[in-house]
Scaffold this active site. Structure first.
Site, PDB file in Angstrom:
ATOM      1  CD  GLN A  75      40.565  48.126  23.021  1.00 31.82           C
ATOM      2  OE1 GLN A  75      41.220  48.144  24.041  1.00 31.82           O
ATOM      3  NE2 GLN A  75      40.767  47.209  22.068  1.00 31.82           N
ATOM      4  CG  ASP A 123      33.532  46.489  27.159  1.00 31.53           C
ATOM      5  OD1 ASP A 123      34.342  45.756  27.773  1.00 31.53           O
ATOM      6  OD2 ASP A 123      33.472  47.725  27.321  1.00 31.53           O
ATOM      7  NE  ARG A 183      44.402  50.225  23.325  1.00 33.16           N
ATOM      8  CZ  ARG A 183      43.998  50.451  24.573  1.00 33.16           C
ATOM      9  NH1 ARG A 183      43.334  49.525  25.225  1.00 33.16           N
ATOM     10  NH2 ARG A 183      44.206  51.632  25.154  1.00 33.16           N
TER      11      ARG A 183
END
Ligand code: CP
Ligand code: NVA
Length: 305
Positions: free
Chosen positions: A138, A223, A290
């Site tokens: 990531q 996050d 990604r």
């Protein structure tokens, strides 16, 4: 020597730079292609990636599968619940078997020691698709996104807000390898791994004040406050509250600052709609990257770059 990609440090500063250059170049070379079209040079033709998921995934699963197809190879997915791993077959024996059937293995699991055990017994490259310790694939996509938005990494100031989790550990690693400053705004008691911080060097600072962490930052990243496998705890959510990335906090960053989030987002918790849907947000580019970053990681583990 076998190349595994368990953390960014496995590639080192030169490897990380090479992977990022390859990701950017190959993405540009296939601009406008349908998503399933194979790249002109099909560099992984004939190769198979085995993906093992002991935790949920949307992006990691689809991006590795589509990425392998674009490289001319293919992928096989195993879920813990429907494979013999879920019934207690050992990691060592799984590594031995998958090494006979696939050319590389990607694992998503909780305990990082399992990832290391898999790499120890595998005779093919192993890639970390997330553990409780780190999420290097990531962060490679995050780095690519920042570069593509016109910000060469060296000398930038990144600000992390919220939980001291797996994502933060890999960003700490990136800060040392790519020479950007990282201000960590995390409440006391929720700190990230001290070993990663010590290895990253002087560019990393831990601040308790979210405004101080964000002030003048080029990149703001957060996050989820509750990662996969963690119990939802009211006490933790309360501690995280002041670290929510909202318009008022973003206003302290540079005017052209970018907002990153690995996704999935918990809108209204770690980030507001106004920020994740606002002009600073590059989260959809980050998600797409990604594919491109992991294609380059795959080429790196196979020694092609
Ligand atoms: N960011 C990320 O790893 O997403 P998934 O959990 O959907 O794979
Ligand atoms: N920190 C999050 C990342 C999800 C991609 C988790 O581990 O659940």
């Amino acid at each position: 020597m076998m190349r595994h990609f368990l953390n960014l440090g496995d590639a080192g500063p030169d490897g990380v730079k090479a992977i990022l250059s390859d990701a950017v170049a190959r993405k540009a070379a296939r601009a406008g292609f349908p998503k399933g079209q194979i790249d002109a040079d099909a560099p992984l033709a004939g190769r198979v990636l085995a993906m093992v998921f002991e935790k949920n995934s949307t992006r990691t699963r689809v991006s590795f599968d589509v990425g392998m197809r674009q490289l001319g190879g293919s992928a096989v997915v195993l879920d813990a619940g429907s494979s013999q791993l879920g019934r207690g077959e050992s990691i060592a024996d799984t590594a031995r078997v998958l090494s006979r059937m696939a050319d590389a293995i990607m694992l998503r699991t909780s305990d990082h020691a399992k990832m290391e055990e898999l790499a120890h017994y595998a005779t093919v490259p192993v890639i970390n698709g997330l553990t409780d310790l780190s999420h290097p694939c990531q962060v490679m996509a995050d780095l690519e996104t920042v570069i593509e938005h016109g910000k060469p990494l060296a000398g930038l100031t990144w600000a992390w807000l919220g939980d001291g989790n797996n994502m933060l550990n890999s960003i700490v690693e990136a800060s040392g390898l790519c020479e950007f400053d990282l201000r960590i705004g995390v409440p006391a008691g929720y700190d990230s791994d001290a070993g990663f911080i010590a290895r990253a060097g002087a560019g990393v600072s831990v601040l308790r004040d979210p405004v101080a962490a964000v002030t003048g930052a080029d990149i703001v990243v957060t996050d989820t406050w509750i990662s996969m496998g963690q119990a939802e705890a009211g006490e933790k959510l309360a501690a995280m509250g002041p670290y929510q990335v909202n318009a008022a906090l973003m206003a302290h960053a540079k005017a052209d600052a970018l907002f990153l989030h690995c996704l999935p987002a918990h809108r209204g918790e770690e980030v507001t709609d106004a920020v994740i849907d606002g002009p600073a947000s590059v989260v959809w580019d980050e998600a797409e990257n990604r594919i491109h970053a992991q294609k380059a990681i795959l080429r790196w583990v196979f020694g092609q770059i």
